[in-house]
Design a protein around this motif. Structure first.
Motif, PDB file in Angstrom:
ATOM      1  N   LYS A  17       0.815  -1.211   0.000  1.00 44.25           N
ATOM      2  CA  LYS A  17       0.000   0.000   0.000  1.00 44.25           C
ATOM      3  C   LYS A  17       0.851   1.265   0.000  1.00 44.25           C
ATOM      4  N   GLY A  18       1.975   1.264   0.716  1.00 45.26           N
ATOM      5  CA  GLY A  18       2.859   2.424   0.728  1.00 45.26           C
ATOM      6  C   GLY A  18       3.398   2.718  -0.654  1.00 45.26           C
ATOM      7  N   PHE A  19       3.849   1.671  -1.338  1.00 48.92           N
ATOM      8  CA  PHE A  19       4.333   1.851  -2.700  1.00 48.92           C
ATOM      9  C   PHE A  19       3.187   2.229  -3.614  1.00 48.92           C
ATOM     10  N   GLY A  20       2.026   1.633  -3.386  1.00 45.06           N
ATOM     11  CA  GLY A  20       0.847   1.953  -4.189  1.00 45.06           C
ATOM     12  C   GLY A  20       0.453   3.412  -4.047  1.00 45.06           C
ATOM     13  N   THR A  21       0.546   3.933  -2.833  1.00 49.62           N
ATOM     14  CA  THR A  21       0.227   5.332  -2.596  1.00 49.62           C
ATOM     15  C   THR A  21       1.231   6.237  -3.305  1.00 49.62           C
ATOM     16  N   PHE A  22       2.507   5.885  -3.205  1.00 47.27           N
ATOM     17  CA  PHE A  22       3.543   6.648  -3.902  1.00 47.27           C
ATOM     18  C   PHE A  22       3.305   6.613  -5.405  1.00 47.27           C
ATOM     19  N   PHE A  23       3.023   5.430  -5.933  1.00 43.15           N
ATOM     20  CA  PHE A  23       2.784   5.287  -7.363  1.00 43.15           C
ATOM     21  C   PHE A  23       1.542   6.067  -7.784  1.00 43.15           C
ATOM     22  N   ALA A  24       0.496   6.030  -6.968  1.00 41.52           N
ATOM     23  CA  ALA A  24      -0.731   6.761  -7.283  1.00 41.52           C
ATOM     24  C   ALA A  24      -0.471   8.254  -7.316  1.00 41.52           C
ATOM     25  N   ALA A  29       0.176  13.002 -10.668  1.00 39.87           N
ATOM     26  CA  ALA A  29       0.947  14.184 -11.075  1.00 39.87           C
ATOM     27  C   ALA A  29       1.285  14.117 -12.561  1.00 39.87           C
ATOM     28  N   PHE A  30       1.649  12.943 -13.034  1.00 37.30           N
ATOM     29  CA  PHE A  30       1.984  12.774 -14.447  1.00 37.30           C
ATOM     30  C   PHE A  30       0.762  13.024 -15.327  1.00 37.30           C
ATOM     31  N   VAL A  31      -0.381  12.486 -14.928  1.00 41.98           N
ATOM     32  CA  VAL A  31      -1.610  12.667 -15.700  1.00 41.98           C
ATOM     33  C   VAL A  31      -2.018  14.140 -15.714  1.00 41.98           C
ATOM     34  N   ALA A  32      -1.884  14.818 -14.572  1.00 46.30           N
ATOM     35  CA  ALA A  32      -2.222  16.243 -14.504  1.00 46.30           C
ATOM     36  C   ALA A  32      -1.299  17.049 -15.417  1.00 46.30           C
ATOM     37  N   TRP A  33      -0.008  16.720 -15.423  1.00 49.94           N
ATOM     38  CA  TRP A  33       0.946  17.402 -16.301  1.00 49.94           C
ATOM     39  C   TRP A  33       0.589  17.159 -17.768  1.00 49.94           C
ATOM     40  N   LYS A  34       0.251  15.912 -18.087  1.00 50.35           N
ATOM     41  CA  LYS A  34      -0.089  15.568 -19.465  1.00 50.35           C
ATOM     42  C   LYS A  34      -1.367  16.279 -19.916  1.00 50.35           C
ATOM     43  N   ASP A  35      -2.364  16.354 -19.036  1.00 50.93           N
ATOM     44  CA  ASP A  35      -3.607  17.054 -19.365  1.00 50.93           C
ATOM     45  C   ASP A  35      -3.361  18.547 -19.580  1.00 50.93           C
ATOM     46  N   ALA A  36      -2.525  19.145 -18.722  1.00 53.32           N
ATOM     47  CA  ALA A  36      -2.207  20.567 -18.868  1.00 53.32           C
ATOM     48  C   ALA A  36      -1.461  20.810 -20.175  1.00 53.32           C
ATOM     49  N   ARG A  37      -0.559  19.910 -20.520  1.00 61.52           N
ATOM     50  CA  ARG A  37       0.199  20.027 -21.768  1.00 61.52           C
ATOM     51  C   ARG A  37      -0.740  19.945 -22.969  1.00 61.52           C
TER      52      ARG A  37
END
Length: 68
Positions: A17-24, A29-37
Motif C-alpha cells: 500500500k505504501g508503494f501503491g500510494t507513492f505510485f498513485a 501528477a503525471f496525468v495532470a501534467w499531461k492534461d495541462a500540456r
C-alpha cells in the motif's frame, strides 16, 4: 471546441500500500501534467480570432493550463 472532463481514479490494494500510494501520487501528477500540456497545445493551435471568440488571448493560455 468541446471540453473533456475525465477522472482517473487509482486504488492501491495489497500489502504494498505504501508503494501503491507513492505510485498513485506519481501517476496523478503525471496525468495532470499531461492534461495541462494537451490543453496548452490545443489552445496554442487556435488563431487569435478563435481565442477572442471564446474570450481568451495568448497570455491566458499558460494561466488556464496551470503553468503559472
Amino acid at each position: 471546441m468541446a471540453a473533456i472532463d475525465q477522472t482517473r481514479p487509482f486504488v492501491a490494494a495489497g500489502s504494498a500500500k505504501g508503494f501503491g500510494t507513492f505510485f498513485a501520487t506519481f501517476a496523478s501528477a503525471f496525468v495532470a501534467w499531461k492534461d495541462a500540456r494537451q490543453t496548452r497545445r490545443a489552445l496554442a493551435s487556435l488563431s487569435d480570432r478563435e481565442l477572442d471568440d471564446i474570450g481568451l488571448n495568448r497570455a491566458d493560455i499558460d494561466v488556464i493550463s496551470g503553468r503559472y
